[in-house]
Design an enzyme around this catalytic site. Structure first.
Site, mmCIF file in Angstrom:
data_model
loop_
_atom_site.group_PDB
_atom_site.id
_atom_site.type_symbol
_atom_site.label_atom_id
_atom_site.label_comp_id
_atom_site.label_asym_id
_atom_site.label_seq_id
_atom_site.Cartn_x
_atom_site.Cartn_y
_atom_site.Cartn_z
ATOM 1 N N LYS A 47 -3.153 -7.984 -35.616
ATOM 2 C CA LYS A 47 -4.226 -8.888 -35.197
ATOM 3 C C LYS A 47 -4.554 -9.911 -36.274
ATOM 4 C CE LYS A 47 -4.130 -6.196 -31.805
ATOM 5 N NZ LYS A 47 -4.635 -4.957 -31.394
ATOM 6 N N TRP A 52 -9.604 4.425 -28.988
ATOM 7 C CA TRP A 52 -8.503 3.581 -28.500
ATOM 8 C C TRP A 52 -7.613 4.429 -27.583
ATOM 9 C CZ3 TRP A 52 -3.324 2.909 -31.296
ATOM 10 C CH2 TRP A 52 -2.534 1.949 -30.646
ATOM 11 N N ASP A 77 -8.533 4.375 -39.238
ATOM 12 C CA ASP A 77 -7.629 3.438 -38.580
ATOM 13 C C ASP A 77 -8.225 2.040 -38.742
ATOM 14 O OD1 ASP A 77 -5.916 2.038 -36.990
ATOM 15 O OD2 ASP A 77 -6.333 3.141 -35.139
HETATM 16 C C1 LIG Z 1 -7.738 0.955 -32.872
HETATM 17 C C2 LIG Z 1 -6.310 0.525 -32.916
HETATM 18 N N1 LIG Z 1 -5.474 1.153 -33.743
HETATM 19 C C3 LIG Z 1 -4.168 0.806 -33.829
HETATM 20 C C4 LIG Z 1 -3.664 -0.206 -33.044
HETATM 21 C C5 LIG Z 1 -2.179 -0.464 -33.159
HETATM 22 O O1 LIG Z 1 -1.809 -1.713 -33.463
HETATM 23 P P1 LIG Z 1 -0.274 -2.099 -33.602
HETATM 24 O O2 LIG Z 1 -0.041 -3.143 -32.588
HETATM 25 O O3 LIG Z 1 -0.169 -2.645 -35.000
HETATM 26 O O4 LIG Z 1 0.565 -0.907 -33.404
HETATM 27 C C6 LIG Z 1 -4.496 -0.887 -32.153
HETATM 28 C C7 LIG Z 1 -3.969 -1.951 -31.289
HETATM 29 O O5 LIG Z 1 -4.527 -2.376 -30.336
HETATM 30 C C8 LIG Z 1 -5.864 -0.512 -32.093
HETATM 31 O O6 LIG Z 1 -6.719 -1.124 -31.270
#
Ligand SMILES: Cc1ncc(COP(=O)(O)O)c(C=O)c1O
Length: 395
Positions: free
Chosen positions: A243, A127, A208
């Site tokens: 999500k 990510w 994660d």
């Molecule tokens: C792999 C991954 N980790 C963490 C997050 C973080 O999400 P948040 O919006 O809850 O901070 C995302 C969001 O796109 C993600 O794709």
């Protein structure tokens, strides 16, 4: 003082959103932004969230601070959702965090306190925000091979051999499911092999979990977490409700820490709460209170499961519809890897030049790596999209 600053590098996704917004073409398509969308292009507030919010408005008697760890009922429900009933809950600490990102950042600070010289190994690719988020906190990062861009498969042997060379005590960042950006997740056998290496080498898994419920279902998507928690002494799990509950802007997530024994759990608990105090003091409450209401009420929970399944099914059907249309419009090119992906993201597997051509000539927007968010596809735009992609492919 501020005169010394240079403008920060523009965020690629934010730039893409703006370009898409300003594009006057009616048939433009946005496959860049990383949120769920309905066929109408909305990122809706779930009905069940609206119901829980109404209950909250009617019953909440105070908005005084919650503690650094957030609400105990939320933390317990999330711990059960993530780890299941069988986990060693007496060795686990779970705190409420401001989204998955907030959780990752708290984890980074805690790691720096516990093991300042450690290295975090992240998948190549990972990510886009993992590196600045964890690196920005001061952690040293290295990468292990993950995605084979030619064959569109996980480079599992190379990944395992890279991890076999990592020094004991290093941390391995893993995506529980719906790997972002590739959409390719290890099979259960591959997770078992990864766990073997983690155990043999004395590595610390850092999982994660931003998409629980978006790949197969809540249980299956937690396989990696549950498999590892039973086998390792220590582990870190960040989760996000952005999500699966659609609570993006309310900033809801958790950070869970597995300690080797109950005594150490108390120390870890005190340290992580101390870290929180030094960053944002206490987490935001509204979204977590909504999640807690949903998870602890049978009717709301069942309603949530239906809405979650609806999002998941739409994503999956749009991805396979695109694969069908591409095999029709571009029969000489193999896009079968799209069918193997899970969650919202996957790589189309085209060049940055083709990505640029799609934007310029067809109003189809995606990031340069050709990672697409399939939630931007609808039954109405999929034929146009497949034709546009086909037109950019070499004859
Ligand atoms: C792999 C991954 N980790 C963490 C997050 C973080 O999400 P948040 O919006 O809850 O901070 C995302 C969001 O796109 C993600 O794709």
């Amino acid at each position: 003082m501020f005169e010394s600053l240079q403008a920060a590098k523009a965020d690629a996704i934010l730039g893409l959103i703006a370009e898409h917004r300003n594009d006057p073409r009616d048939n433009k398509i946005d496959l860049g932004v990383g949120v769920y969308r309905t066929p109408e292009g909305h990122t809706p507030v779930l009905d069940v969230v609206k119901k829980a919010e109404q209950i909250l408005v009617d019953t909440q008697v105070s908005k005084t601070y919650i503690g650094t760890a957030g609400a105990a009922d939320f933390n317990a429900s999330m711990q059960a959702l993530i780890f299941g009933d069988e986990a060693p809950h007496d060795r686990l600490t779970t705190i409420q965090a401001p989204g998955g990102s907030g959780s990752l950042r708290v984890a980074a600070s805690l790691i720096l306190r516990a093991a300042p010289d450690t290295t975090v190994w992240a998948s190549e690719p990972t990510w886009a925000n993992h590196i600045p988020l964890l690196g920005g906190a001061g952690l040293r990062l290295k990468s292990y091979p993950y995605y084979d861009t030619d064959r569109h498969v996980i480079r599992i042997d190379e990944m395992l051999s890279a991890l076999r060379k990592a020094p004991a005590g290093d941390i391995v960042l893993l995506h529980a499911c719906c790997h972002n950006p590739s959409g390719l997740d290890p099979s259960e056998d591959e997770w078992a092999a990864i766990t073997d290496v983690v155990v043999e080498r004395g590595l610390v898994p850092f999982i994660d979990m931003a998409y629980q419920g978006f790949a197969k279902d809540l249980e299956a998507d937690a396989f990696a977490v549950r498999h590892m928690v039973a086998r390792v002494p220590e582990m870190i799990v960040s989760s996000s409700c952005s999500k699966n509950f659609g609570l993006y802007r309310d900033r809801v997530g958790t950070l869970s820490l597995l300690s080797a024994d109950e005594e150490n759990r108390g120390i870890v608990d005190s340290q992580v709460n101390n870290v929180v105090r030094t960053i944002y003091s206490v987490p935001p409450d509204h979204g977590a209170a909504v999640v807690s209401l949903i998870l602890n009420n049978d009717a709301l929970r069942s309603a949530w499961l239906l809405e979650l399944a609806e999002m998941r099914d739409r994503i999956q059907s749009m991805r396979s519809l695109l694969a069908d249309k591409l095999s029709e419009k571009a029969p000489d090119h193999d896009f079968s890897h799209l069918r193997r992906a899970a969650g919202m993201f996957c790589f189309l597997g085209i060049s940055a030049e083709q990505v640029a051509e799609l934007k310029k000539d067809y109003g189809v927007y995606m990031v340069d790596s050709s990672r697409i968010n399939v939630a931007g596809i609808t039954e109405d735009n999929v034929s146009y999209l497949a034709e546009a992609i086909a037109a950019t492919l070499p004859a």
